[in-house]
Design an enzyme around this catalytic site. Sequence first.
Site, short mmCIF file in Angstrom:
data_model
loop_
_atom_site.label_atom_id
_atom_site.label_comp_id
_atom_site.label_asym_id
_atom_site.label_seq_id
_atom_site.Cartn_x
_atom_site.Cartn_y
_atom_site.Cartn_z
N GLY A 198 0.78 -1.23 0.00
CA GLY A 198 0.00 0.00 0.00
C GLY A 198 0.82 1.28 0.00
CG ASP A 229 5.40 -4.72 6.47
OD1 ASP A 229 4.83 -3.75 5.92
OD2 ASP A 229 4.77 -5.70 6.95
CB VAL A 237 6.09 -0.51 14.39
CG1 VAL A 237 6.81 -0.51 13.05
CG2 VAL A 237 4.59 -0.57 14.22
CG ASN A 278 2.70 3.83 5.81
OD1 ASN A 278 1.72 4.47 5.45
ND2 ASN A 278 2.86 2.54 5.51
CE1 TYR A 311 -6.70 3.30 10.62
CE2 TYR A 311 -8.37 4.96 10.15
CZ TYR A 311 -7.16 4.35 9.85
OH TYR A 311 -6.42 4.82 8.78
CB THR A 332 -3.93 0.23 0.43
OG1 THR A 332 -4.72 0.35 1.61
CG2 THR A 332 -3.38 1.59 0.03
N1 LIG Z 1 -5.89 2.97 2.84
C1 LIG Z 1 -6.58 3.96 3.38
O1 LIG Z 1 -7.73 4.23 3.02
C2 LIG Z 1 -5.94 4.83 4.43
C3 LIG Z 1 -6.55 6.07 4.73
C4 LIG Z 1 -6.00 6.88 5.70
C5 LIG Z 1 -4.85 6.47 6.37
N2 LIG Z 1 -4.28 5.27 6.07
C6 LIG Z 1 -3.09 4.89 6.84
O2 LIG Z 1 -2.01 4.66 5.98
C7 LIG Z 1 -1.13 3.69 6.56
C8 LIG Z 1 -0.87 2.59 5.55
O3 LIG Z 1 -2.10 1.98 5.23
P1 LIG Z 1 -2.34 1.10 3.92
O4 LIG Z 1 -3.68 1.41 3.45
O5 LIG Z 1 -1.17 1.20 3.00
O6 LIG Z 1 -2.38 -0.34 4.62
P2 LIG Z 1 -1.93 -1.80 4.11
O7 LIG Z 1 -2.69 -2.73 4.97
O8 LIG Z 1 -2.03 -1.91 2.63
O9 LIG Z 1 -0.39 -1.83 4.52
C9 LIG Z 1 0.02 -1.69 5.85
C10 LIG Z 1 1.36 -2.37 6.03
O10 LIG Z 1 1.75 -2.19 7.41
C11 LIG Z 1 2.26 -3.42 7.89
N3 LIG Z 1 2.08 -3.49 9.33
C12 LIG Z 1 0.91 -3.57 10.02
N4 LIG Z 1 1.16 -3.69 11.33
C13 LIG Z 1 2.51 -3.66 11.47
C14 LIG Z 1 3.37 -3.75 12.59
N5 LIG Z 1 2.90 -3.94 13.84
N6 LIG Z 1 4.71 -3.68 12.40
C15 LIG Z 1 5.21 -3.55 11.15
N7 LIG Z 1 4.44 -3.48 10.04
C16 LIG Z 1 3.11 -3.54 10.21
C17 LIG Z 1 1.45 -4.49 7.18
O11 LIG Z 1 2.14 -5.74 7.18
C18 LIG Z 1 1.32 -3.88 5.78
O12 LIG Z 1 2.39 -4.26 4.93
C19 LIG Z 1 -1.81 3.22 7.85
O13 LIG Z 1 -1.27 3.92 8.95
C20 LIG Z 1 -3.26 3.60 7.62
O14 LIG Z 1 -3.96 3.80 8.82
C21 LIG Z 1 -4.80 4.45 5.11
#
Ligand SMILES: NC(=O)c1ccc[n+]([C@@H]2O[C@H](COP(=O)([O-])OP(=O)(O)OC[C@H]3O[C@@H](n4cnc5c(N)ncnc54)[C@H](O)[C@@H]3O)[C@@H](O)[C@H]2O)c1
Length: 248
Positions: free
Chosen positions: A18, A38, A62, A88, A155, A190
Amino acid sequence: MTARFAGRVAIVTGAAAGIGKACMHRLAAEGARVVGVDRNEEKLAAAIAQAPGEMIALPCDVADAGAIDAMVGEVIARCGAIHVLVNNAGIGNPSRVRLHEQPIADWDKVMAVNVRGMFLMQRAIIPHMLAQGGGAIVNMASIGSYRATALSSPYITSKGAALMMTRAAAMDYAKDNIRVNAVCPGTTNTDILAGSSQETIDMLVSRAPQGALVEPEEVAALVAFLASDEAPHITGGSYLIDAGRSAG
Ligand SMILES: NC(=O)c1ccc[n+]([C@@H]2O[C@H](COP(=O)([O-])OP(=O)(O)OC[C@H]3O[C@@H](n4cnc5c(N)ncnc54)[C@H](O)[C@@H]3O)[C@@H](O)[C@H]2O)c1
């Protein structure tokens, strides 16, 4: 593509998928030596294999303070400095229920990654930024830092905390040449959406005036700008990228 990060070392958490993956690729394409972090080792290796430039994969949870300290020690030993942190890694809501029905374990799980993990990464890296005379941190907050959605209290609470942690850190290090900013994406295309029904995704998309999902690469472009020398007096800021959702 310009080389705004030539000679810089950047750490991106949640880099296997993502938004984090897009940030890792973007910073590498702009010349950074990027450390992808990750907890999903297999996906991280695959994400790094597709990336341009020089990458290091360091699997790490993390939410685990000891693992973070060891990981950061390894980065310093191998790279000598850390100029950019993209905080992130994050998870969505394990269950869609009202606040009083939230299982305590679910609440703790979201806070452990989205809030405590964001703190632990800064706690481990900022001493190195202070010693080297500066750095740039971008924390991944959310439209949820400003606008609540029903049945999402862990969240939403965590992303409110991410926004205020960013502002508090910006205040603490304003005189130390360490800038701390937050990026607040709207609904982004994502895997985090995999836990949501198509009905929920359609509802979220329809709330944005542009009626579109944000793409991870757009978020990465904003992150790269904030982390670059083109933003020397941007700190404590929070930048929405939400297809207009918060405008009206
Ligand atoms: N996708 C959305 O709509 C959206 C909107 C606003 C904010 N966000 C934020 O953006 C960030 C990334 O989200 P995304 O949509 O790319 O998610 P995603 O699920 O596609 O990717 C998240 C990644 O973080 C890793 N991860 C999760 N927990 C972890 C941990 N404890 N230690 C290490 N790695 C860890 C996962 O393995 C994954 O590879 C997040 O903080 C999310 O809250 C996403």
